[in-house]
Design a protein around this motif. Structure first.
Motif, PDB file in Angstrom:
ATOM      1  N   PRO A 160      -4.513  -2.267   6.509  1.00 25.77           N
ATOM      2  CA  PRO A 160      -3.512  -1.187   6.621  1.00 25.77           C
ATOM      3  C   PRO A 160      -3.747  -0.051   5.647  1.00 25.77           C
ATOM      4  N   THR A 161      -4.263  -0.358   4.458  1.00 30.92           N
ATOM      5  CA  THR A 161      -4.513   0.716   3.496  1.00 30.92           C
ATOM      6  C   THR A 161      -5.653   1.615   3.949  1.00 30.92           C
ATOM      7  N   ARG A 198      -5.330   3.400  -2.374  1.00 32.31           N
ATOM      8  CA  ARG A 198      -6.624   3.209  -3.029  1.00 32.31           C
ATOM      9  C   ARG A 198      -6.605   1.982  -3.937  1.00 32.31           C
ATOM     10  N   ARG A 199      -5.549   1.846  -4.726  1.00 33.24           N
ATOM     11  CA  ARG A 199      -5.445   0.734  -5.666  1.00 33.24           C
ATOM     12  C   ARG A 199      -5.385  -0.605  -4.917  1.00 33.24           C
ATOM     13  N   VAL A 200      -4.589  -0.666  -3.880  1.00 33.94           N
ATOM     14  CA  VAL A 200      -4.455  -1.901  -3.102  1.00 33.94           C
ATOM     15  C   VAL A 200      -5.734  -2.197  -2.333  1.00 33.94           C
ATOM     16  N   ALA A 208      -4.254   3.794   6.693  1.00 34.88           N
ATOM     17  CA  ALA A 208      -3.302   4.770   6.164  1.00 34.88           C
ATOM     18  C   ALA A 208      -4.030   5.940   5.516  1.00 34.88           C
ATOM     19  N   ILE A 209      -5.072   5.654   4.731  1.00 31.01           N
ATOM     20  CA  ILE A 209      -5.866   6.721   4.110  1.00 31.01           C
ATOM     21  C   ILE A 209      -6.459   7.620   5.186  1.00 31.01           C
ATOM     22  N   LEU A 210      -7.016   7.002   6.212  1.00 25.26           N
ATOM     23  CA  LEU A 210      -7.641   7.763   7.294  1.00 25.26           C
ATOM     24  C   LEU A 210      -6.616   8.603   8.044  1.00 25.26           C
ATOM     25  N   GLY A 254       0.810  -1.213   0.000  1.00 22.62           N
ATOM     26  CA  GLY A 254       0.000   0.000   0.000  1.00 22.62           C
ATOM     27  C   GLY A 254       0.838   1.256   0.000  1.00 22.62           C
ATOM     28  N   ASP A 255       1.915   1.265   0.785  1.00 27.13           N
ATOM     29  CA  ASP A 255       2.801   2.424   0.832  1.00 27.13           C
ATOM     30  C   ASP A 255       3.468   2.672  -0.521  1.00 27.13           C
ATOM     31  N   ARG A 256       3.760   1.587  -1.245  1.00 24.29           N
ATOM     32  CA  ARG A 256       4.513   1.728  -2.492  1.00 24.29           C
ATOM     33  C   ARG A 256       3.619   1.976  -3.703  1.00 24.29           C
ATOM     34  N   PHE A 257       2.490   1.291  -3.796  1.00 23.47           N
ATOM     35  CA  PHE A 257       1.668   1.346  -5.004  1.00 23.47           C
ATOM     36  C   PHE A 257       0.402   2.189  -4.851  1.00 23.47           C
ATOM     37  N   GLY A 258       0.172   2.710  -3.666  1.00 27.26           N
ATOM     38  CA  GLY A 258      -1.002   3.549  -3.468  1.00 27.26           C
ATOM     39  C   GLY A 258      -2.100   2.823  -2.734  1.00 27.26           C
TER      40      GLY A 258
END
Length: 476
Positions: free
Chosen positions: A121-122, A79-81, A125-127, A73-77
């Motif tokens: 985790p994604t 939302r996408r993950v 992380a967004i939140l 998630g940290d590397r590819f974004g």
């Protein structure tokens, strides 16, 4: 400016709904299966060990893959993950719903756990990025996010009871098709693919923030493989010891595999230039205490709910629907305590809610020692209120303390470490407490009492950890 503030509140509200929905789906599948265990066992000819695997295949896969999912998630974004996690979870749920044998169901549950690992985790992380410039707002939003997951954990047995009564055990998995569809819609609608803005004020005139980092990070495949082997060896050995005995060669081999893989994992992570588990995190003030605290909370709760589900249905003869209704107070108490802890953490910090929550939960577990063959449902209510009440106070505060202790660009990884620890604790709790039941109904009540006693001691230990192990920065 007033219109901008209203717009911001609306944006953050829908962002909170979108991110919390994934946590609801993930946590719901942790406990919804508990009330279906007797039906699954009868339909697929599975014993206690097989039923433990149905629960733990999900939590083990979830735990083992969470940290790598945070890195992805940290590397590819995020939302996408996040979307990929929903897709995988949906496919796995369909396989679970149509599984013809216990082995296929267990494998599909592991696939569900992989999807769940991408979601948690994604979402956090967004939140976190949406509110990191405002600690009080972050505390409230994390509390509400955690509340959604906590309520779904507590609501799982209730919802499961109603679904089982009307549609059978397969429905508890097939309902995820609808839930994941709603989740995908919310992500597409309210989580923007645009890059994250650096501050909350910037988001007034921007799209919904989304965590996307430019820091180059790589998957740690050796660490990931060793982590899976360590968890599978340890938890598998505990589960199988319930009917094979601790001296059986397969059980001893499982413990040996777990120990060797753990030692190799630590060695590899120390030498890796891009470790799956950044060991420097454990030198941060309060990080160790919060992680161990999380392990204890999940170990006791998941393990005791597993035992209570079998106690109510097999020792007391409750139907799945009546069992679900019996668990209803857990849901209501989670809602109340999570709302309180958001307000409390924003004012006094994380340390006090963690201590208070652990002590309240400890009393709830101690009261389970009174349960017997003829205990009334009313007599159980004190435990069913105090246990989620304490957990609902402690968990959001613990999550907030973890997020505030790491750099923002590592929040996905940090939240993954915390949730890995918690899910590992949950898997161990189901394995250990389930093994205490043996294979006889006569062992259910004594096993419940031993589980309650262990949980009481562990929650007291958790309170001490928060008191002595948390830095003063966590209390104001």
């Amino acid at each position: 400016m007033d219109n901008q503030k209203v717009q911001l509140r609306g944006t953050l509200l829908w962002l909170l709904v979108a991110t919390s929905f994934a946590f609801v789906v993930v946590q719901l599948d942790v406990t919804i299966v508990n009330v279906a265990l007797p039906q699954i066992g009868a339909a697929l000819h599975a014993g206690v060990a097989g039923l433990q695997w149905v629960v733990d295949a999900y939590t083990l896969s979830f735990a083992a893959l969470l940290i790598s999912a945070g890195v992805i998630g940290d590397r590819f974004g995020s939302r996408r993950v996040y979307l990929a996690g929903f897709v995988i979870f949906t496919i796995a749920s369909i396989i679970c719903g149509f599984a013809p044998a216990i082995g296929i169901l267990i494998a599909a549950r592991a696939m569900q756990g992989a999807g769940a690992a991408l979601l948690v985790p994604t979402s956090l992380a967004i939140l976190n990025h949406s509110s990191e410039e405002n600690p009080a707002l972050r505390a409230r939003m994390v509390a509400l996010w955690t509340a959604a997951g906590g309520v779904s954990i507590a609501a799982g047995p209730v919802i499961g009871g109603f679904l089982l009564a009307g549609f059978g055990w397969r429905s508890i998995f097939l309902v995820n098709i609808l839930l994941c569809g709603i989740g995908i819609y919310l992500v597409l609608k309210f989580v923007s693919p645009d890059s994250f803005k650096d501050s909350l004020e910037d988001s007034l005139n921007s799209e919904t923030p989304e965590s996307r980092h430019t820091e180059s990070r790589h998957l740690d495949l050796p660490g990931q493989i060793l982590g899976v082997l360590a968890l599978a060896g340890l938890v598998g050995a505990i589960i199988e010891s319930g009917h094979l005995g601790f001296t059986h060669p397969a059980v001893l081999a499982g413990f040996l595999l777990g120990a060797l893989a753990t030692a190799m994992f630590i060695h590899v992570e120390r030498r890796s230039t891009s470790p799956m588990l950044p060991l420097q995190f454990f030198r941060l003030p309060g990080f160790n205490a919060a992680v161990v605290f999380g392990i204890i909370v999940n170990l006791t709760y998941y393990g005791v709910i597993f035992v209570l589900s079998l106690y109510l249905q097999q020792a007391r003869g409750y139907s799945p629907l009546r069992t679900g209704i019996a668990f209803l107070p857990l849901t209501a108490t989670f809602i109340v305590s999570n709302v309180i802890t958001g307000w409390l953490t924003a004012r006094v910090g994380s340390r006090f809610p963690m201590i208070l929550g652990a002590l309240i939960g400890m009393v709830g577990y101690a009261l389970l020692l009174r349960l017997g063959e003829a205990t009334s449902l009313l007599s159980m209510m004190a435990s069913f209120i105090l246990i989620p009440g304490g957990m609902g106070l402690a968990v959001p505060a613990m999550t907030t303390s973890i997020l505030s202790s790491v750099p923002r660009e590592r929040s996905g990884t940090a939240s993954a470490i915390l949730n890995t620890a918690r899910q590992t604790g949950g898997a161990i709790g189901v394995a250990v407490f389930g093994a205490l039941l043996g294979h006889s109904r006569d062992r259910i009540i004594p096993g419940l009492h031993i589980s309650a006693l262990i949980s009481t001691g562990l929650l007291l230990t958790a309170a001490a950890l928060a008191w002595f192990g948390m830095s003063r920065q966590y209390s104001r």
